[in-house]
Structures are given as C-alpha cells and as structure tokens.
Scaffold this motif. Structure first.
Motif, mmCIF file in Angstrom:
data_model
loop_
_atom_site.group_PDB
_atom_site.id
_atom_site.type_symbol
_atom_site.label_atom_id
_atom_site.label_comp_id
_atom_site.label_asym_id
_atom_site.label_seq_id
_atom_site.Cartn_x
_atom_site.Cartn_y
_atom_site.Cartn_z
ATOM 1 N N VAL A 14 102.221 71.130 38.980
ATOM 2 C CA VAL A 14 102.487 70.682 40.350
ATOM 3 C C VAL A 14 103.982 70.490 40.588
ATOM 4 O O VAL A 14 104.537 70.955 41.596
ATOM 5 N N LEU A 15 104.656 69.811 39.655
ATOM 6 C CA LEU A 15 106.081 69.535 39.829
ATOM 7 C C LEU A 15 106.912 70.813 39.772
ATOM 8 O O LEU A 15 107.890 70.961 40.508
ATOM 9 N N LYS A 16 106.528 71.745 38.904
ATOM 10 C CA LYS A 16 107.257 73.023 38.854
ATOM 11 C C LYS A 16 107.129 73.763 40.181
ATOM 12 O O LYS A 16 108.087 74.376 40.662
ATOM 13 N N ASN A 17 105.942 73.711 40.775
ATOM 14 C CA ASN A 17 105.739 74.348 42.076
ATOM 15 C C ASN A 17 106.589 73.684 43.152
ATOM 16 O O ASN A 17 107.228 74.361 43.973
ATOM 17 N N LYS A 62 115.327 68.167 45.329
ATOM 18 C CA LYS A 62 115.095 68.846 44.055
ATOM 19 C C LYS A 62 115.563 67.980 42.888
ATOM 20 O O LYS A 62 114.906 67.910 41.849
ATOM 21 N N THR A 63 116.715 67.318 43.063
ATOM 22 C CA THR A 63 117.230 66.449 42.005
ATOM 23 C C THR A 63 116.226 65.342 41.671
ATOM 24 O O THR A 63 115.998 65.014 40.503
ATOM 25 N N ALA A 64 115.605 64.788 42.717
ATOM 26 C CA ALA A 64 114.608 63.726 42.506
ATOM 27 C C ALA A 64 113.387 64.270 41.757
ATOM 28 O O ALA A 64 112.832 63.608 40.874
ATOM 29 N N LEU A 65 112.978 65.489 42.099
ATOM 30 C CA LEU A 65 111.829 66.094 41.429
ATOM 31 C C LEU A 65 112.142 66.423 39.970
ATOM 32 O O LEU A 65 111.286 66.288 39.090
ATOM 33 N N VAL A 66 113.380 66.852 39.711
ATOM 34 C CA VAL A 66 113.788 67.123 38.330
ATOM 35 C C VAL A 66 113.693 65.848 37.504
ATOM 36 O O VAL A 66 113.217 65.854 36.365
ATOM 37 N N GLN A 67 114.137 64.726 38.104
ATOM 38 C CA GLN A 67 114.049 63.452 37.381
ATOM 39 C C GLN A 67 112.592 63.063 37.152
ATOM 40 O O GLN A 67 112.245 62.528 36.090
ATOM 41 N N GLU A 68 111.727 63.357 38.124
ATOM 42 C CA GLU A 68 110.295 63.096 37.933
ATOM 43 C C GLU A 68 109.746 63.904 36.770
ATOM 44 O O GLU A 68 108.930 63.418 35.980
ATOM 45 N N MET A 69 110.184 65.157 36.697
ATOM 46 C CA MET A 69 109.727 66.020 35.604
ATOM 47 C C MET A 69 110.202 65.486 34.260
ATOM 48 O O MET A 69 109.454 65.487 33.275
ATOM 49 N N ILE A 70 111.436 65.024 34.202
ATOM 50 C CA ILE A 70 111.968 64.448 32.957
ATOM 51 C C ILE A 70 111.161 63.212 32.563
ATOM 52 O O ILE A 70 110.787 63.034 31.396
ATOM 53 N N ASP A 71 110.862 62.349 33.565
ATOM 54 C CA ASP A 71 110.053 61.152 33.297
ATOM 55 C C ASP A 71 108.659 61.550 32.808
ATOM 56 O O ASP A 71 108.103 60.921 31.891
ATOM 57 N N LEU A 72 108.102 62.596 33.416
ATOM 58 C CA LEU A 72 106.769 63.066 33.025
ATOM 59 C C LEU A 72 106.760 63.505 31.556
ATOM 60 O O LEU A 72 105.850 63.147 30.794
#
Length: 457
Positions: free
Chosen positions: A71-74, A84-94
């Motif tokens: 989902v996050l990659k999409n 996008k920066t916020a989503l990248v941080q979410e991915m790192i947290d994930l």
C-alpha cells in the motif's frame, strides 16, 4: 473487606481480558477486510484499517506489514514533495516495526539496507548520513546486501565524500575492493546456476519451465551486476590509475615497507591496474615475498618475470600462485594468465585446461569462453576429416562464444558479433541438406575432442 477487594480485582482483570479479547476480535475483522482490499489492489480503502491493525495489534500477523508495504509503495509512487517525504518516513517506521515485532521472520541487514536505499532515493539526510546508513547495513549482514543499486549507492556516496574532502583516497580504494568483491560473489552465484543450463541448451535438450525461469532470472541479475560494476569503475575513474597510485605508494613505502597488510593492498592494486613496470611495484613485490611468501607475492613475481620477457619463469610463479590462492576471483585471474600464456605459445589443449580451471573458480569469467571459442575456430582446418566436418567446428566455437555473453553481459555485444561470424563460416542449410546430416552429431577430433550437433533445417 478482603472478599470485596478480591471481587473488585477479579472484576478488573475480567474486564481487562474482555477488552483484550474484544480488541483481538476487532483486529481480526478489520484485518480480514483490509487484506481483501489490498489483495484486490484497493489500496486507498486498505490503508486506514491496516494502519489501525498495526497500531492496535502489531503482533496479530506478519501479513499486516506485508500488505502495508504494498500500500505504501503504491502511495509513494503517486505522491510528491512533503507528502512523499511523510510516506517515506511511514515506510521506514513500518520496516523498523516489522523487525521489532517479527524479528525471526525479518532480516535486520535487509531492513537496514532498504531503509538506506529509501533515504538515498529520496534525498533524506546528508550524504554522510546516507553513506553511514549503507555502511551499517552492509556490515550488519553482507549476505543479504545483494541489491545492485544499493551496492552502487554505497560506493558512489563515499566517492562524493572524498571529493568533498571528508574521506581519503585510501578510504575509496578500500571500499572499492569490498564492493567489487561482493558484486563478483553475486555474479558467480548467478553464473553457477546458469552454466549447466546453457550446456544443456547447447546440446539441444529442452529446459523445464522451472529451468527457463531460472535462466531468465539469472541473466537479468547478471546484466544488473555487470552494469553496476561498469558504473562503479566509471565512478572510480582516474582515481585508480597509475598516475595516482604510484606516487601514493612511493610516498608511503619507506615508512610502511614492513607492514604486510599494507604491502598486500598496495601491490594488489598496482597489479590489478597493470602498473607493474614502475620500480615501486618491484619494491613492493620483493618486500611482500620476503615478509610473507604467498599466492599474491608469487603472482606479482610472475608479472615481473613476464614483463622482463622470461615466460618460463612467469609460468612457474603463476602456477605456484594459483595453487596457493583461496579467493575464487583471484584464482580465476591467475588461471587466465596461465591460459593466455599457453595460448600464445599455440598449446591450445593446455590453454583450454587452464581456461576451464578459471571458469571452475569463477563461473562468470566470460572471457575464458571467448578464448576457447577463438582457439576452436582457429583449429577448424586441422580438426576435421571432411570439408563439412571442418566447417562444423565453427558451430562449436559459436556455442562457446554464446556462453560468454550470457554469463558476463558486459561481453554480450562482442559475443553476439563473434557468434554471427562463426555461424557464417559453418555449413549453411544447403550444405546440411546435401550432406544429409540434419540433427546428427559430428565428432571433432584433435585437441578439441568434443561433439557438436548439426542444426535442424
């Protein structure tokens, strides 16, 4: 009074258990619906419930993290700027949370490498911080650090830091040795899978569906590693040429001539770059052989003997070096030198023996296949009784040349040209029809001693 307290505590505990049970039920329900949405690529619908399941019941299922990854990659592929920066941080947290809650099913090194790649791709942090992230990932788990892009980024960032003056040229050389060695290890793994399947194909045998997938994947990965190796060498550029190496090692020789580790590195780099005619190479080789005779010092003395025109002495040292060497890539390199020497002398049987040893040590050594193909082609007039059989030799030469480009994609252009040239000299359809040998096997004599299959019309 005690009875009231016990009843009160029991009520609290029971209530807590009911809340937890209810929470687990809620998570199971939400997760089931969210998983279905993610499977159907309804990523926007899946996002919020998946995040809720991750926060409330992080240990419920590894699938939560796997679907959230999709989902996050999409979402990242469509986002820009601060979103996008916020989503990248979410991915790192994930990724960090997955490692925290499912450590047995998650590679720490792989997670660190993926996080470093995310930071690099999205410009998060300074170059120093990005490099340190890759460095930590590589040192934590080299086995899982296999991404061609990550290996390039790891080296490229250090070169940039050296250009900025915060790292030394020696740092760059040390990192280059480590990264190139890792690339070659991965190339060899792919080539080991591929080599026997290519032989099977050349013999006209049908590959299974699984084998076809393996061939395709191996060739894709080999091409990626070949590309990244070329990019790394281009990034290194003139930093590693003789004009930079020779002054560097001349400057430090007097102070470090008894430092075996330094002598190995210095002589190794000069040898790899063919900076062997300068006196400093002789000094380093002699000092190393005196301090610690080894495969490397024997190799360097062989190179010195070769430079002086003493071929027999060079072959003696090269043989000694190959027998002592334990590193597969370096062993292959020595065998290639031995094979080249025998080929120049016209001893094709001996040369092929050493080219095969080079391939056994390093299956991705495509140049060995090209050299064998060249020797076979040059022997066409001597290794067949009839005109047809003599020309059939070129089919065998073409088979070897074809393997060269497939195990080492950097050679694919020259390999393809060579294959076309050999096939042009081999019997054509009219010749095959006239000889009545379609699909038959032709035994090739003399030093070659192999069989080649006549193509079907």
């Amino acid at each position: 009074m005690k009875t009231k307290i016990i009843l009160l505590l029991s009520g609290v505990l029971l209530s807590s258990g009911l809340v937890n049970a209810q929470s687990n039920v809620d998570c199971a329900t939400k997760a089931a619906l969210a998983y279905d949405d993610a499977k159907a690529q309804r990523y926007e619908q899946a996002y919020a419930p998946l995040m809720e399941v991750k926060e409330k019941c992080p240990t419920y299922s590894l699938a939560t993290f796997q679907y959230l990854d999709r989902v996050l990659k999409n979402k990242m592929s469509k986002a820009e700027g601060t979103d996008k920066t916020a989503l990248v941080q979410e991915m790192i947290d994930l990724m960090n949370d997955r490692l925290k809650y499912f450590p047995a099913k998650t590679s720490a090194g792989e997670v660190q490498g993926d996080i470093a790649m995310l930071k690099f791709d999205n410009g998060i942090g300074t170059k120093k911080e990005q490099f340190e992230a890759f460095d930590a990932a590589f040192k934590a788990d080299q086995a899982s650090f296999t991404s061609a892009r990550a290996l390039y980024a790891y080296f490229s960032l250090l070169v940039d830091l050296q250009d900025e003056g915060t790292r030394t040229l020696e740092d760059v050389f040390e990192n280059y040795d480590v990264v190139i060695s890792k690339v070659e290890v991965e190339e060899n793994k792919m080539a080991e899978f591929l080599a026997p399947l290519l032989v099977k194909q050349d013999a006209g045998e049908e590959l299974t569906a699984k084998e076809k997938v393996l061939v395709s994947n191996s060739e894709i990965n080999l091409k990626a590693y070949s590309t990244v190796k070329s990019s790394i060498n281009a990034k290194l550029g003139q930093r590693a040429d003789c004009d930079n190496l020779i002054p560097l090692y001349n400057k430090d020789f007097a102070e470090r001539k008894t430092d075996v580790a330094w002598l190995k590195v210095a002589s190794g780099r000069l040898s790899a770059k063919d900076c062997t005619e300068d006196p400093i190479f002789f000094k380093l080789s002699e000092a190393l052989h005196t301090a610690e005779p080894s495969s490397k010092s024997a190799l360097y003395l062989g190179q010195l003997a070769e430079a002086k025109g003493n071929a027999s002495q060079a072959l003696k040292y090269y043989n000694e070096s190959a027998e002592l060497e334990t590193n597969p890539s370096d062993k292959s390199r020595v065998y290639m030198k031995l094979a080249d020497g025998y080929k120049r002398k016209g001893s094709y049987g001996q040369a092929r023996n050493y080219y095969n040893k080079a391939l056994a040590a390093k299956p991705s050594a495509g140049r060995a296949y090209l050299q064998i193909a060249d020797m076979i082609a040059k022997s066409a007039n001597n290794c067949g009784e009839t005109t047809f059989d003599k020309r059939a030799v070129y089919w065998l030469a073409a088979d070897y040349a074809s393997r060269a480009g497939r195990v080492d994609p950097s050679l694919s252009s020259i390999a393809n040209q060579t294959v076309a040239a050999y096939k042009g000299r081999a019997p054509q359809k009219a010749d095959i029809f006239q000889a009545g040998k379609e699909g038959q096997s032709v035994r090739i004599g003399c030093w070659i001693g192999e069989t080649v299959r006549v193509p079907s019309l």
